[in-house]
Every structure is written in structure tokens, then in C-alpha cells.
Write an enzyme that holds these catalytic residues in place. Structure first.
Site, short mmCIF file in Angstrom:
data_model
loop_
_atom_site.label_atom_id
_atom_site.label_comp_id
_atom_site.label_asym_id
_atom_site.label_seq_id
_atom_site.Cartn_x
_atom_site.Cartn_y
_atom_site.Cartn_z
N GLU A 80 0.85 -1.20 0.00
CA GLU A 80 0.00 0.00 0.00
C GLU A 80 0.88 1.24 0.00
O GLU A 80 0.39 2.35 0.12
CB GLU A 80 -0.91 0.00 1.24
CG GLU A 80 -1.79 -1.21 1.28
CD GLU A 80 -2.79 -1.18 2.43
OE1 GLU A 80 -3.31 -0.10 2.75
OE2 GLU A 80 -3.05 -2.25 2.99
N CYS A 112 -4.96 -4.33 2.09
CA CYS A 112 -4.25 -5.46 2.71
C CYS A 112 -4.53 -6.80 2.02
O CYS A 112 -3.78 -7.75 2.23
CB CYS A 112 -4.59 -5.55 4.19
SG CYS A 112 -4.35 -4.01 5.07
N THR A 153 -1.82 1.32 16.36
CA THR A 153 -1.87 0.07 15.57
C THR A 153 -0.83 0.08 14.44
O THR A 153 -0.78 -0.86 13.65
CB THR A 153 -3.27 -0.18 14.96
OG1 THR A 153 -3.52 0.80 13.94
CG2 THR A 153 -4.36 -0.11 16.00
N SER A 202 -14.47 0.59 9.86
CA SER A 202 -13.55 -0.37 9.21
C SER A 202 -13.65 -1.74 9.88
O SER A 202 -13.57 -2.77 9.20
CB SER A 202 -12.10 0.15 9.22
OG SER A 202 -11.54 0.08 10.51
N HIS A 235 -6.31 -11.69 9.02
CA HIS A 235 -5.62 -10.40 8.90
C HIS A 235 -5.66 -9.72 10.28
O HIS A 235 -6.70 -9.66 10.93
CB HIS A 235 -6.33 -9.53 7.86
CG HIS A 235 -5.85 -8.12 7.84
ND1 HIS A 235 -4.53 -7.80 7.63
CD2 HIS A 235 -6.51 -6.94 8.02
CE1 HIS A 235 -4.40 -6.48 7.69
NE2 HIS A 235 -5.58 -5.94 7.91
N LYS A 244 -12.14 -11.49 18.16
CA LYS A 244 -13.44 -10.99 17.67
C LYS A 244 -13.80 -11.63 16.34
O LYS A 244 -14.96 -11.95 16.09
CB LYS A 244 -13.40 -9.46 17.53
CG LYS A 244 -13.28 -8.75 18.87
CD LYS A 244 -12.96 -7.28 18.67
CE LYS A 244 -12.58 -6.64 19.99
NZ LYS A 244 -13.58 -5.77 20.54
N1 CAA Z 1 -8.00 -0.65 29.58
C1 CAA Z 1 -8.34 -1.75 28.85
N2 CAA Z 1 -9.10 -1.68 27.71
C2 CAA Z 1 -9.48 -0.46 27.29
C3 CAA Z 1 -9.16 0.72 28.01
C4 CAA Z 1 -8.38 0.58 29.19
N3 CAA Z 1 -8.03 1.65 29.92
N4 CAA Z 1 -9.69 1.76 27.34
C5 CAA Z 1 -10.32 1.27 26.23
N5 CAA Z 1 -10.19 -0.07 26.23
C6 CAA Z 1 -10.67 -1.02 25.20
C7 CAA Z 1 -12.06 -0.71 24.70
O1 CAA Z 1 -13.08 -1.21 25.55
C8 CAA Z 1 -12.03 -1.39 23.34
O2 CAA Z 1 -12.19 -2.77 23.50
P1 CAA Z 1 -13.51 -3.49 22.87
O3 CAA Z 1 -13.44 -3.24 21.39
O4 CAA Z 1 -13.34 -4.93 23.21
O5 CAA Z 1 -14.68 -2.83 23.50
C9 CAA Z 1 -10.59 -1.19 22.89
O6 CAA Z 1 -9.84 -0.86 24.08
C10 CAA Z 1 -10.43 -0.05 21.90
O7 CAA Z 1 -11.05 1.07 22.45
P2 CAA Z 1 -11.92 2.05 21.52
O8 CAA Z 1 -12.80 1.26 20.61
O9 CAA Z 1 -12.52 3.09 22.36
O10 CAA Z 1 -10.70 2.67 20.69
P3 CAA Z 1 -10.71 3.80 19.59
O11 CAA Z 1 -12.07 4.07 19.10
O12 CAA Z 1 -9.94 4.96 20.11
O13 CAA Z 1 -9.81 3.13 18.44
C11 CAA Z 1 -9.68 1.54 16.62
C12 CAA Z 1 -9.83 1.73 18.12
C13 CAA Z 1 -10.96 2.03 15.93
C14 CAA Z 1 -9.42 0.08 16.32
C15 CAA Z 1 -8.48 2.42 16.15
O14 CAA Z 1 -7.29 1.91 16.72
C16 CAA Z 1 -8.31 2.43 14.65
O15 CAA Z 1 -8.91 3.25 13.95
N6 CAA Z 1 -7.46 1.54 14.09
C17 CAA Z 1 -7.14 1.50 12.68
C18 CAA Z 1 -8.22 0.87 11.87
C19 CAA Z 1 -8.23 -0.61 12.00
O16 CAA Z 1 -7.27 -1.23 12.41
N7 CAA Z 1 -9.34 -1.23 11.59
C20 CAA Z 1 -9.45 -2.66 11.57
C21 CAA Z 1 -10.28 -3.17 10.45
S1 CAA Z 1 -9.74 -2.45 8.88
C22 CAA Z 1 -8.42 -3.38 8.44
O17 CAA Z 1 -8.18 -4.42 8.97
C23 CAA Z 1 -7.56 -2.88 7.34
C24 CAA Z 1 -6.33 -2.37 7.94
O18 CAA Z 1 -5.35 -3.09 8.06
C25 CAA Z 1 -6.33 -1.00 8.46
#
Ligand code: CAA
Length: 405
Positions: A80, A112, A153, A202, A235, A244
Site C-alpha cells: 500500500e 491489505c 496500531t 472499518s 488479517h 473478535k
Molecule cells: N483498559 C483496557 N481496555 C481499554 C481501556 C483501558 N483503559 N480503554 C479502552 N479499552 C478497550 C475498549 O473497551 C475497546 O475494547 P472493545 O473493542 O473490546 O470494547 C478497545 O480498548 C479499543 O477502544 P476504543 O474502541 O474506544 O478505541 P478507539 O475508538 O480509540 O480506536 C480503533 C480503536 C478504531 C481500532 C483504532 O485503533 C483504529 O482506527 N485503528 C485503525 C483501523 C483498523 O485497524 N481497523 C481494523 C479493520 S480495517 C483493516 O483491517 C484494514 C487495515 O489493516 C487498516
């Protein structure tokens, strides 16, 4: 029927890593969110003299140990982070790896899932040319904006597969279930260094494409049952998604969590939680993790594989692990490569990220960072140049300049 599959599987990560507890402190986020919520521990960081070409060449060089390079008929790069809008990055790999002129070289793209598309093409190629080999290289640097939810990430690295009609690691069943839908969950316009992502959407698309590609796979391979697989490998943008994804797959396949517990999740995430997302390479780093760190002998067993590429396309397929597969892997070397990385500060990571090659055709020679086998050594006249250890590859002469611009 000819058995075609993976004969060599090696990955490469840069020699530097950022501890996510340090990043959490710097960003004012509870470290439990990164370490437990996302399941990540460290993030591989590429120094300025590493890019997808140099990392891909390092992974491929290892995968090609003991291989007669004259038998390689195709090298495909999936990334990418293409370095040129026209010339395929695989051209550089062709030269750096000293592949024969009869070897075709090109690049593929679909976020990916591109790694799996390249693998599929390699299977077709070897099926038509069973005396030849195909080399699939996947390499990426996952980059998001500083302070964004996705920052934790990030990762960097490459994976290389040698595809052969006499595979020592795994035979691939040539059936690919597919789910495609155009969406804006993650993308990177050509003028941006960092990806844009609608994070929760996503994940929703990742799961929807998992359900859709599994349904297509089950249709194409009538009678297959998910609980008959020994393991499920997916992935891995971050480690916690493995649990999950397995739960979602069991649900859509109508299998109780108890009956699907053996599909596991942890062993495919062991490497990924220390590296971060490597986009196209991520699923195959997860496969290396499963085969190298898992406790169970998987010889003769089938592994379900899920590849997801934002935008989006999901692909579901399976491989059967070959007897004696561990002898063709590199568990010790990979553990050493991960352990010996140097921990860097958040300030160092931010400074490296700010560095760019000039865009005006000036000549620049980059400093050495670590002792990687291949490196980006600079640019001259709008051409990138790479070197292999101390041997300069191209262009011929470069004045030495520190890279500060
Ligand atoms: N202690 C322990 N756990 C905690 C915590 C703490 N203090 N605070 C939050 N958490 C947990 C939350 O409960 C959540 O867990 P669950 O999903 O089991 O509920 C986890 O930590 C993440 O918290 P949030 O959902 O609040 O986090 P966020 O909204 O700030 O961001 C994300 C999470 C959306 C994955 C972000 O990291 C992101 O945008 N990542 C990039 C996109 C991505 O990876 N997408 C995956 C699918 S797309 C894909 O696979 C293609 C690719 O390669 C990108």
C-alpha cells in the site's frame, strides 16, 4: 492433481521498536487501552533508510536461501506504499535479488488483501509452470496521524513467500471465497503520507466481509464445516481483532463457541502484537506466528485463512500444513530478530516520521541506521537508490550528504 503451496515463508522487521506504554504516556491515554484493549505491546518502526523495497528484499533474501534463483519465473510485490506511480517496486526487487531476466516482475494493489491476490496469481503461475517457482513479497509501513486513535496500531515489515509445486510448508486449496463492496473505511489519497480511516466502520466492514467471504467459500467448497479446521488465521491490524473475528465466524457459521474453541487466536497473534500492522504482510506474519509459536503439531491439518483489504474486499481460503513443516521455518531466527530490536523513544519515532526524500531531484545520501542487508541509500535525479550490505546497487555515484532536509 499437483500440490501447490508455500515452500518458503520468511518475514523481516526493522531493527527499531517503540514500546506502546511509552506512546500511551506521551499521548495521555491509559496504557491498558493499547496493551489490553488493542492487545498490542510494541510497534516496529522503520528508520529513514528502510522502505517497502528494502524490507521486502530482506524478507525475500531469507526466503530464497537454498533456492535456485534461475527457477523463479515471477516476483510480485504487494504493497500500500508503492514508491512510484508507474514503475513496479518489484523491478527493484528483481535487481536487488539478482533474479533472472526470464522472471516477470510487477506490483498489485487492493489494500491489505493485495498479498492474497498476489498469492493467488502465484498459484496460477506455478500451476501452469510446475517446474518454476514464484516469489510473493508483501511489504508495508502502516502510518496514521500522530495522536489519532489508529496511531497505536501502526507497524512496519515485510513477508516473502516462495510458491512451489513441491511445497514444504503448506499446500493451498485453490478455492477463494470473496466478498467485495466499495466503501470508504480506510484509504490513502496519493498526496498523503498517512492513511485516513473511519476506525469503527472499518471493523464493521472487516466483519461483514468475513461473513460474506466465508459464505462464498462454503458455497464454492460445498460441505465444508468451519469446526473441521484445526486453526483460524486472520488479517491482524491489531492483536485483539483475532478473538473478535473468530467469534464472528463461529456465529455466522452457526457453531457454538465451545465447538469452535480449538480454532484458537493467540498463537497467530504472537508476532503481530510485537510488530503492529504490516497491512499486506499482516496475514502472512500471522501464519508464521501460528506455525512457529503454536504448541500443537499441525502437520496434515487444515487452517482457515481470512484476508481483509479495506475499500473493501475479503477473501477466505484454506491451506493444509505439510508433514515436517517446522524444518522449513525459522522460529529461532525470528524470535532473535524481534528480541534484538532497539527500543526507541517517542521523540525519535516522531523525528524519523518527519523525514522525507527531496522532491526536486537533488542528490541525497542517507545515513546508515542499523545493519540491514538492504537499505534505501538515497536518491539522485528523482531516482531512488538501494544498496545491498556494502555493495552499491544504483545509481553509480552519490556524494555523501546527511539527510536533514
Ligand atoms: N483498559 C483496557 N481496555 C481499554 C481501556 C483501558 N483503559 N480503554 C479502552 N479499552 C478497550 C475498549 O473497551 C475497546 O475494547 P472493545 O473493542 O473490546 O470494547 C478497545 O480498548 C479499543 O477502544 P476504543 O474502541 O474506544 O478505541 P478507539 O475508538 O480509540 O480506536 C480503533 C480503536 C478504531 C481500532 C483504532 O485503533 C483504529 O482506527 N485503528 C485503525 C483501523 C483498523 O485497524 N481497523 C481494523 C479493520 S480495517 C483493516 O483491517 C484494514 C487495515 O489493516 C487498516
Amino acid at each position: 492433481m499437483t500440490t501447490i503451496g508455500i515452500d518458503g515463508l520468511r518475514f523481516y522487521v526493522p531493527a527499531y521498536a517503540l514500546d506502546l506504554a511509552d506512546l500511551a504516556r506521551a499521548r495521555g491515554v491509559p496504557e491498558g487501552k493499547f496493551l489490553h484493549g488493542l492487545g498490542q505491546r510494541t510497534m516496529a518502526v522503520a528508520p529513514p533508510d528502510q522502505d517497502v523495497i528494502s524490507m521486502g528484499a530482506s524478507a525475500a533474501e531469507q526466503a530464497l536461501i537454498g533456492v535456485d534463483r534461475d527457477r523463479i519465473g515471477m516476483v510480485v510485490l504487494s504493497t500500500e506504499d508503492g514508491v512510484d506511480m508507474s514503475k513496479a517496486g518489484a523491478m527493484y526487487l528483481h535487481r536487488l535479488l539478482e533474479l533472472p531476466a526470464s522472471c516477470q516482475a510487477y506490483e498489485v494493489k487492493q489494500a491489505c488483501t493485495a498479498g492474497t491476490v498476489a498469492l493467488q496469481q502465484a498459484l496460477f503461475y506455478v500451476s501452469a509452470n510446475p517446474d518454476r517457482l514464484a516469489l510473493v513479497v508483501m511489504a508495508d509501513e502502516a502510518r496514521y496521524a500522530f495522536h489519532s486513535p489508529a496511531e497505536a496500531t501502526q507497524g512496519a515489515g515485510a513477508c516473502a513467500l516462495v510458491i512451489s509445486a513441491r511445497p514444504r510448508i503448506a499446500e493451498i486449496t485453490p478455492v477463494f471465497g470473496v466478498y467485495t463492496e466499495e466503501v470508504a473505511d480506510f484509504w490513502r489519497p496519493v498526496y498523503r503520507e498517512e492513511a485516513l480511516v473511519d476506525g469503527h466502520f472499518s471493523i464493521e466492514m472487516y466483519m461483514r466481509a468475513l461473513a460474506g467471504s466465508w459464505a462464498d467459500y462454503a458455497f464454492l467448497r460445498g460441505g465444508v464445516k468451519i469446526e473441521d479446521f484445526a486453526r483460524f488465521c486472520c488479517h491482524l491490524p491489531f492483536a485483539r481483532i483475532a478473538d473478535k473475528a473468530r467469534a464472528r465466524l463461529l456465529k455466522v457459521a452457526g457453531v457454538t463457541p465451545d465447538k469452535g474453541r480449538h480454532l484458537g487466536a493467540d498463537d497467530c497473534a504472537s508476532y503481530g502484537r510485537e510488530i503492529g500492522n504490516t497491512y499486506t504482510a499482516s496475514l502472512y506474519v500471522a501464519l508464521a506466528s501460528l506455525l512457529e509459536t503454536g504448541q500443537e503439531d499441525l502437520a496434515g491439518r487444515e487452517v482457515g485463512m481470512y484476508s481483509y483489504g479495506s475499500g473493501c474486499m475479503g477473501m477466505f481460503f484454506a491451506l493444509r500444513v505439510m508433514p515436517g513443516y517446522t524444518a522449513a521455518l525459522a522460529a529461532k531466527e525470528n524470535a532473535k530478530m524481534l528480541q534484538q530490536r532497539q527500543r526507541i523513544s517517542v521523540a525519535q519515532y516522531e523525528e524519523w516520521r518527519g523525514q522525507r526524500l527531496p522532491e526536486d531531484g537533488r542528490t541525497v545520501r542517507l545515513d546508515h541506521f542499523g545493519s540491514a542487508r538492504f537499505r534505501l541509500c538515497g536518491c539522485a535525479g528523482h531516482r531512488r537508490c538501494y544498496e545491498r550490505s556494502k555493495t552499491k546497487i544504483t545509481p553509480a555515484v552519490l556524494p555523501v550528504m546527511n539527510h536533514t532536509s
